[in-house]
Design a protein around this motif. Structure first.
Motif, mmCIF file in Angstrom:
data_model
loop_
_atom_site.group_PDB
_atom_site.id
_atom_site.type_symbol
_atom_site.label_atom_id
_atom_site.label_comp_id
_atom_site.label_asym_id
_atom_site.label_seq_id
_atom_site.Cartn_x
_atom_site.Cartn_y
_atom_site.Cartn_z
ATOM 1 N N SER A 1 5.274 7.620 7.763
ATOM 2 C CA SER A 1 4.218 6.544 7.439
ATOM 3 C C SER A 1 4.829 6.309 5.887
ATOM 4 O O SER A 1 3.804 5.434 5.474
ATOM 5 C CB SER A 1 2.936 7.276 7.129
ATOM 6 O OG SER A 1 2.566 7.214 8.955
ATOM 7 N N SER A 2 4.830 7.607 5.537
ATOM 8 C CA SER A 2 5.055 7.246 3.135
ATOM 9 C C SER A 2 6.293 6.515 3.357
ATOM 10 O O SER A 2 6.356 5.286 2.780
ATOM 11 C CB SER A 2 5.698 8.491 3.016
ATOM 12 O OG SER A 2 5.924 8.155 1.494
ATOM 13 N N SER B 1 -5.120 4.830 8.145
ATOM 14 C CA SER B 1 -3.819 5.802 7.221
ATOM 15 C C SER B 1 -2.799 5.062 8.095
ATOM 16 O O SER B 1 -1.748 3.841 7.875
ATOM 17 C CB SER B 1 -3.448 6.580 7.113
ATOM 18 O OG SER B 1 -1.965 6.998 6.123
ATOM 19 N N THR C 1 -0.367 1.730 8.193
ATOM 20 C CA THR C 1 0.751 1.548 7.789
ATOM 21 C C THR C 1 1.442 0.708 8.999
ATOM 22 O O THR C 1 2.501 0.065 9.086
ATOM 23 C CB THR C 1 1.514 3.316 8.146
ATOM 24 O OG1 THR C 1 0.714 3.978 6.937
ATOM 25 C CG2 THR C 1 2.622 3.188 8.557
ATOM 26 N N THR D 1 -1.477 9.044 -0.696
ATOM 27 C CA THR D 1 -2.696 8.365 -0.132
ATOM 28 C C THR D 1 -2.030 8.957 1.352
ATOM 29 O O THR D 1 -2.741 9.829 2.027
ATOM 30 C CB THR D 1 -2.090 6.415 0.302
ATOM 31 O OG1 THR D 1 -2.336 6.407 -0.677
ATOM 32 C CG2 THR D 1 -3.101 5.841 1.016
ATOM 33 N N LYS E 1 1.366 -2.846 7.923
ATOM 34 C CA LYS E 1 2.430 -2.986 6.757
ATOM 35 C C LYS E 1 4.037 -2.875 7.798
ATOM 36 O O LYS E 1 4.707 -3.304 6.913
ATOM 37 C CB LYS E 1 2.353 -2.356 5.637
ATOM 38 C CG LYS E 1 1.325 -2.415 4.803
ATOM 39 C CD LYS E 1 1.418 -1.591 3.626
ATOM 40 C CE LYS E 1 2.395 -2.399 2.529
ATOM 41 N NZ LYS E 1 1.746 -1.652 0.835
ATOM 42 N N ILE F 1 3.831 3.223 2.314
ATOM 43 C CA ILE F 1 1.850 3.728 1.603
ATOM 44 C C ILE F 1 2.764 5.487 0.658
ATOM 45 O O ILE F 1 3.955 5.391 0.804
ATOM 46 C CB ILE F 1 1.134 4.480 2.730
ATOM 47 C CG1 ILE F 1 0.843 3.454 3.934
ATOM 48 C CG2 ILE F 1 -0.088 5.514 2.106
ATOM 49 C CD1 ILE F 1 -0.283 3.763 4.725
#
Length: 277
Positions: A117-118, A247, A251, A202, A254, A198
């Motif tokens: 996710s990051s 989240s 994600t 977060t 995006k 993200i």
């Protein structure tokens, strides 16, 4: 498809996705370990304990894919068994296809990872097909092992080369209808596509807050003299699930926007490559 000519390239997808295999293994272990871990009155419950495993096995069978075949006159895309049973369309003649380009897509379950996710959910490259009637689909070539966040699998590489060969014989470019972008717009799109989906802060907040919520809820129940019954526990768990679910949803949104940007860039680059703009 007998009158469509021999396949120029044929691709056999994995019979089961890695996520489906993981679910089957997990449920099999849990089901087989249940007689040891649970009291006799909780197993087998008249066979109910086997229902989750049977349901996932049935789902895996219904997801069994057909082959993707690229022919001189069109493409036969892979469809899962349940879509074939519904007789959904799998054959698309090249005359109905407006654009063919590299298209990114997410791997199932990748958004469940906080690291994915990051840095950006795990994606691979497939064939993006845009139809003359406005339809759009992505032909996937997911490999059996995942070594990188973004990769072009051998299946995709061979398929794209086969499509280029067919289109050269047809005397037409892969992309016939694409928006023109200025250099500044292209640079801005590349910049946006490179950004992390993200921030790590977060991610830490979203994925590590739920245990805190559960602990605080339990402490609050004890301090206020509330009964920590099933309804209360379900309410606390539902509240704790909100941050990670939000989240993951954010994600994925995006990531899909980034994939659309990458698709537009791929069409633009293909147009420039063939001298169409």
């Amino acid at each position: 498809m007998d009158n469509c000519g021999a396949p120029v390239f044929e691709y056999a997808p994995l019979p089961m996705s890695p996520m489906t295999v993981a679910e089957l293994l997990l449920l099999a272990v849990v089901t087989l370990a249940a007689p040891v871990a649970l009291p006799s009155e909780f197993w087998p419950l008249g066979g109910v304990c086997f229902l989750p495993l049977l349901a996932v096995a049935a789902w895996a069978v219904l997801q069994s894919p057909s082959r993707t075949r690229i022919r001189a006159s069109g493409i036969e895309v892979s469809l899962p068994l349940w879509r074939r049973l519904l007789r959904q369309r799998a054959w698309f003649p090249w005359s109905d296809v407006r654009n063919v380009y590299p298209a990114s897509y997410e791997l199932a379950g990748s958004a469940l990872s906080p690291f994915a996710s990051s840095a950006g959910t795990l994606v691979h490259t497939g064939l993006g097909l845009e139809m003359a009637d406005g339809g759009h689909l992505v032909v996937k070539f997911t490999p059996g092992s995942i070594r990188r966040f973004r990769a072009e699998s051998p299946g995709y590489t061979y398929a794209m080369e086969a499509v280029r060969t067919v289109f050269r014989h047809l005397g037409r470019p892969l992309v016939t209808d694409a928006r023109a972008y200025t250099d500044a717009e292209v640079l801005a799109m590349h910049e946006e596509a490179r950004r992390p989906l993200i921030g790590m802060g977060t991610i830490v907040f979203a994925f590590f807050l739920p245990p805190t919520i559960v602990a605080l809820g339990t402490l609050a129940a004890g301090a206020l003299g509330l009964a920590a019954d099933l309804t209360f526990l379900l309410a606390v768990v539902a509240l704790a699930a909100i941050p990670p679910l939000a989240s993951m949803q954010f994600t994925l949104g995006k990531s899909r926007r980034r994939n659309r940007i990458l698709g537009e860039l791929a069409k633009h680059e293909e147009t420039m490559r063939t001298g169409g703009a």
